[in-house]
Design an enzyme around this catalytic site. Structure first.
Site: not given
Ligand code: DNO
Length: 413
Positions: A247, A285, A312, A365-366, A384
């Protein structure tokens, strides 16, 4: 139109929809995830301390919980890399062997996609977990002057001033003055609660200790430690059919004097070359990478396509002073349609060549805290909340459906 012609024009599948689940303590239960329409889950066993082996029984129990809810554990996010591996000091042989053992146990239970990060000391970092937007919803935000306030005034890190501009330092001091004691405490707790998935209850002293353990580490040393980690685990991963996905750093630049080494096309290309093998892959991401103005995300998808194992999707709005906030999934600084088009093209390539697991898993994501989730924090994990992520998923699902429909139309012409 005959049958074979209509098959050629039929809509191709979208990417595999997934949601993150923090385990049994997550305030958003699996039963709700099912109702979002997602079929996959990105999840980790957070109760196991970093570095310890995930036993086969632990893995099976976690997997069964997900499957009982009618979902599939498509990606482990994350198997954390022990801090000693990042600093390059300590009982490394033990941590490498434990990591390999965890990968073996996951593979034995049929879980073969593992996300991890190599950010020293801290995972992702924001300076405001509840930034209120004009429409009344809340999102995560990062302001360099607030980080400067944390670094210089709260943490009092030696030499911190050197990492900020005179304007940021002045703004930091002004802003810090406006905060009362309780506000300062809340601000500090928001930053040092490291990773919202697992509240460690750290103190400023703990953070100072963590930073001290990394004091000897520059970017080159951290990169060498990552290369060593990959040399230790990738051969095993390859042998047992596990794909690793690193990531990117979030935010994608150095913070608190810590080096960051997974932030742009050049650094990612270097990592993928360290072990030139599909088992050594990337979690793409868009939220993290999109914060850097020079990152051309669609071009990066094209460049790394076969090595992208997990995705992501999220967008940040960059601001002129270096701040950013988490925008709607189709808003902000990321050209989401262009990125998704490239990802779908890669998925089509995999499908047409008959690759196993050809469908690319993504998670929204988020998400914003909005509607019925407002007022729920701290019960809701920052980033989240259920409804905000579901809004993101719905928008991304619509985007993919639209792109696929447009392809179909252009094929038919
Ligand atoms: C945040 C996430 C990160 C991700 C880690 C992967 O919301 O994208 O915490 O899970 O960095 O190891």
């Amino acid at each position: 139109m005959n049958d074979s012609a209509s098959a050629a024009f039929s809509t191709r599948p979208a990417m595999l929809e997934a949601f993150r689940w923090f385990g049994p303590a997550d305030p958003v239960p699996l039963a709700w995830l099912r109702q979002t329409g997602a079929t996959g889950v990105f999840s980790a066993i957070h109760r196991i301390p970093y570095g310890e082996v995930w036993s086969r029984a632990d893995v099976r129990e976690h997997k069964t919980a997900i499957e009982t809810a009618g979902l599939r554990w498509v990606a482990v996010e994350s198997v954390p890399v022990h801090e000693d591996i990042k600093t390059g000091r300590g009982d490394l042989a033990r941590w490498f062997e434990n990591y390999r053992a965890t990968l073996r146990n996951l593979a034995a239970e049929g879980v073969r996609l593992v996300i991890y990060n190599f950010m020293p000391a801290l995972d992702w970092l924001r300076t405001d977990m509840r930034h209120r937007l004009p429409d009344g919803s809340e999102c995560l935000r990062f302001d360099p002057h607030r980080l400067a306030a944390f670094d210089i005034h709260a943490l009092q890190r030696k030499g911190a001033e050197a990492d900020y501009t005179p304007e940021q330092i002045a703004r930091a001091a002004d802003w810090w003055q406006t905060l009362g004691d309780t506000e300062r405490e809340t601000f500090i707790a928001g930053i040092i609660d490291v990773f919202p998935g697992c509240k460690w209850g750290l103190s400023l002293g703990d953070i100072r200790d963590m930073l001290a353990r990394h004091a000897h580490l520059d970017a080159a040393a951290l990169r060498a430690n990552l290369a060593r980690f990959l040399a230790e685990v990738v051969p095993t991963a390859e042998q047992i059919g596990v794909r690793l996905a690193i990531h990117p750093d979030d935010p994608p630049f150095p913070v608190l004097g810590l080096p960051r080494i997974v932030s742009d096309a050049e650094s990612i290309a270097a990592i993928l070359r360290m072990a030139d093998n599909p088992a050594n892959g990337l979690c793409f991401c868009t939220g993290s990478l999109g914060v850097r103005t020079t990152n051309d995300l669609p071009a990066m998808v094209r460049q790394f396509a076969p090595r992208i194992h997990a995705v992501h999707l999220r967008s940040s709005q960059r601001l002129p002073d270096g701040a950013f906030y988490e925008a709607g999934h189709l808003e902000g600084s990321v050209d989401m349609p262009a990125v998704v088009r490239e990802l779908l093209a890669e998925q089509d390539r995999r499908q047409s060549t008959g690759e196993r697991d050809w469908q690319l898993p993504f998670r929204p994501d988020h998400g914003r805290v909005m509607l019925d989730d407002l007022g729920k924090p701290p019960g809701v994990t920052p980033g989240y909340s259920c409804i905000g992520r579901m809004r993101g998923l719905a928008e991304l699902r619509g985007l993919m459906a639209g792109l696929r429909a447009a392809e179909k139309d252009s094929n038919a012409q």
